[in-house]
Design a protein around this motif. Sequence first.
Motif, PDB file in Angstrom:
ATOM      1  N   MET A 103       0.834  -1.011   0.132  1.00  0.00           N
ATOM      2  CA  MET A 103      -0.037  -0.017   0.073  1.00  0.00           C
ATOM      3  C   MET A 103       0.931   1.260  -0.035  1.00  0.00           C
ATOM      4  SD  MET A 103      -3.337   0.748  -0.029  1.00  0.00           S
ATOM      5  CE  MET A 103      -3.764   2.425  -0.460  1.00  0.00           C
ATOM      6  N   LEU A 104       1.871   1.228   0.688  1.00  0.00           N
ATOM      7  CA  LEU A 104       2.878   2.639   0.791  1.00  0.00           C
ATOM      8  C   LEU A 104       3.513   2.838  -0.700  1.00  0.00           C
ATOM      9  CD1 LEU A 104       3.428   3.944   3.175  1.00  0.00           C
ATOM     10  CD2 LEU A 104       5.564   2.859   3.342  1.00  0.00           C
ATOM     11  N   PRO A 105       4.031   1.814  -1.410  1.00  0.00           N
ATOM     12  CA  PRO A 105       4.448   2.660  -2.597  1.00  0.00           C
ATOM     13  C   PRO A 105       3.519   2.659  -3.723  1.00  0.00           C
ATOM     14  CG  PRO A 105       4.887   0.112  -2.249  1.00  0.00           C
ATOM     15  CD  PRO A 105       4.327   0.643  -1.097  1.00  0.00           C
ATOM     16  N   GLU A 106       2.168   2.001  -3.487  1.00  0.00           N
ATOM     17  CA  GLU A 106       1.180   2.524  -4.263  1.00  0.00           C
ATOM     18  C   GLU A 106       0.581   4.099  -3.883  1.00  0.00           C
ATOM     19  OE1 GLU A 106      -0.605   1.154  -6.897  1.00  0.00           O
ATOM     20  OE2 GLU A 106       1.256  -0.131  -6.706  1.00  0.00           O
ATOM     21  N   ILE A 107       0.681   4.516  -2.743  1.00  0.00           N
ATOM     22  CA  ILE A 107       0.286   5.853  -2.283  1.00  0.00           C
ATOM     23  C   ILE A 107       1.344   6.629  -3.005  1.00  0.00           C
ATOM     24  CG2 ILE A 107       0.155   7.308  -0.413  1.00  0.00           C
ATOM     25  CD1 ILE A 107      -1.157   4.995   1.156  1.00  0.00           C
ATOM     26  N   HIS A 108       2.640   6.286  -2.762  1.00  0.00           N
ATOM     27  CA  HIS A 108       3.903   7.150  -3.251  1.00  0.00           C
ATOM     28  C   HIS A 108       3.446   7.481  -4.794  1.00  0.00           C
ATOM     29  CE1 HIS A 108       7.781   8.368  -4.206  1.00  0.00           C
ATOM     30  NE2 HIS A 108       7.592   9.143  -3.140  1.00  0.00           N
ATOM     31  N   ARG A 109       3.446   6.089  -5.324  1.00  0.00           N
ATOM     32  CA  ARG A 109       3.339   6.228  -6.925  1.00  0.00           C
ATOM     33  C   ARG A 109       2.085   7.200  -7.313  1.00  0.00           C
ATOM     34  NH1 ARG A 109       2.906   1.353  -7.603  1.00  0.00           N
ATOM     35  NH2 ARG A 109       5.070   1.058  -7.993  1.00  0.00           N
ATOM     36  N   TYR A 110       1.057   7.150  -6.617  1.00  0.00           N
ATOM     37  CA  TYR A 110       0.160   7.933  -6.995  1.00  0.00           C
ATOM     38  C   TYR A 110       0.167   9.550  -6.927  1.00  0.00           C
ATOM     39  CZ  TYR A 110      -4.940   8.981  -7.897  1.00  0.00           C
ATOM     40  OH  TYR A 110      -6.185   9.798  -8.519  1.00  0.00           O
ATOM     41  N   LEU A 111       0.838   9.764  -5.671  1.00  0.00           N
ATOM     42  CA  LEU A 111       0.957  11.340  -5.162  1.00  0.00           C
ATOM     43  C   LEU A 111       2.037  11.943  -6.257  1.00  0.00           C
ATOM     44  CD1 LEU A 111       1.208  11.043  -1.358  1.00  0.00           C
ATOM     45  CD2 LEU A 111      -0.702  11.347  -2.818  1.00  0.00           C
ATOM     46  N   PHE A 112       2.941  11.085  -6.741  1.00  0.00           N
ATOM     47  CA  PHE A 112       4.028  11.838  -7.473  1.00  0.00           C
ATOM     48  C   PHE A 112       4.130  11.371  -8.778  1.00  0.00           C
ATOM     49  CE2 PHE A 112       5.229  11.844  -2.810  1.00  0.00           C
ATOM     50  CZ  PHE A 112       5.598  13.199  -2.747  1.00  0.00           C
ATOM     51  N   GLN A 113       3.042  10.756  -9.392  1.00  0.00           N
ATOM     52  CA  GLN A 113       3.032  10.393 -10.709  1.00  0.00           C
ATOM     53  C   GLN A 113       3.094  11.396 -11.795  1.00  0.00           C
ATOM     54  OE1 GLN A 113      -0.985   9.216 -12.189  1.00  0.00           O
ATOM     55  NE2 GLN A 113      -1.570   9.570 -10.009  1.00  0.00           N
ATOM     56  N   ASP A 114       2.653  12.802 -11.382  1.00  0.00           N
ATOM     57  CA  ASP A 114       2.764  14.049 -12.430  1.00  0.00           C
ATOM     58  C   ASP A 114       4.124  14.379 -12.337  1.00  0.00           C
ATOM     59  OD1 ASP A 114       0.010  13.478 -12.669  1.00  0.00           O
ATOM     60  OD2 ASP A 114      -0.298  14.399 -10.865  1.00  0.00           O
ATOM     61  N   LEU A 115       5.236  13.965 -11.737  1.00  0.00           N
ATOM     62  CA  LEU A 115       6.158  14.850 -11.477  1.00  0.00           C
ATOM     63  C   LEU A 115       7.623  14.099 -12.158  1.00  0.00           C
ATOM     64  CD1 LEU A 115       5.864  15.936  -7.707  1.00  0.00           C
ATOM     65  CD2 LEU A 115       5.827  17.426  -9.820  1.00  0.00           C
ATOM     66  N   ASP A 116       8.608  14.905 -12.145  1.00  0.00           N
ATOM     67  CA  ASP A 116       9.819  14.384 -12.888  1.00  0.00           C
ATOM     68  C   ASP A 116      10.080  12.787 -12.103  1.00  0.00           C
ATOM     69  OD1 ASP A 116      12.215  13.711 -14.173  1.00  0.00           O
ATOM     70  OD2 ASP A 116      13.124  15.655 -13.888  1.00  0.00           O
TER      71      ASP A 116
END
Length: 295
Positions: A103-116
Amino acid sequence: MTAEGLDGFAYEPACAHESEAARRHYWAVAIGLQAVDGLEVSPYVRRVADDYIAGARTLAETGELVRAHHAAGHDEASLEADLVGQRIAELLAASPFCLAPEMLPEIHRYLFQDLDASVYHPGEFKVERMVKQEDILNGDSVLYADPLAYEMALKGVFATEQAKSYGALAKDELAGFCHSIAFIWQIHPFYEGNTRTVAVFSALYLNQLGFDVSNEPFEHHARYFRDALVRAMYRNAPAGIFPDESFLVKFYENLIGRGAASFDREELICLPLFENPALLRNVDSAEALDTSKLA
């Protein structure tokens, strides 16, 4: 009438039942959490968020506007805060949750998906242990986990949480919850955005446990939250400083609507490290923020 509709009520999209208060909550937390890393959203995002809160736009529509705004090169200084803030609001509104290490990497992936991706590495674990100097530690750093231990540590803490059965989160239960949140944060597996990721995880977890999370602590005291995590996981035996989770417990008590404690960052400062900077443990003492007392 369907086979699952013996009572006559149809299934409907959850967003159809969102209140204005709920919509305000999502964005208040999303905006407030940017302060954890000294970021602030743009006036443009505040305007489109207000439209969403008033019900004039959907969250999907605000997302399209925010991303188009930055694709056009506007408000570069607020790029990260705006894009991540939008994604936090989306996650809080959707409330996806699974009590599993993935769940933790999924949250991180979702939050920062629009950045470099070369800078933020959405959903990816670091390959080198880092240090980060802290004001309240006179420039010392928490001892973060080594990449070799990330998966083992996450599996361990999630297994411990899965074995728990929380009730009303009385003092002892809340202390146990905070201990797990602090431990997950101390693993610090991502290149950027660890604190925001853990904050969103904890809010989703509390929602899953049936608690209404107040937006006020994250909205106005996000920096205190990060410093409380530091104090919960910093250990320095020669300086007589040991992990103290009481500050984090106080924060979460307020987060779930119990008490009205004041948040003063000065109470988090580790004075022995200022009185004797030579006691810094995880960075060289010459890197202390206040070196006036070094011999």
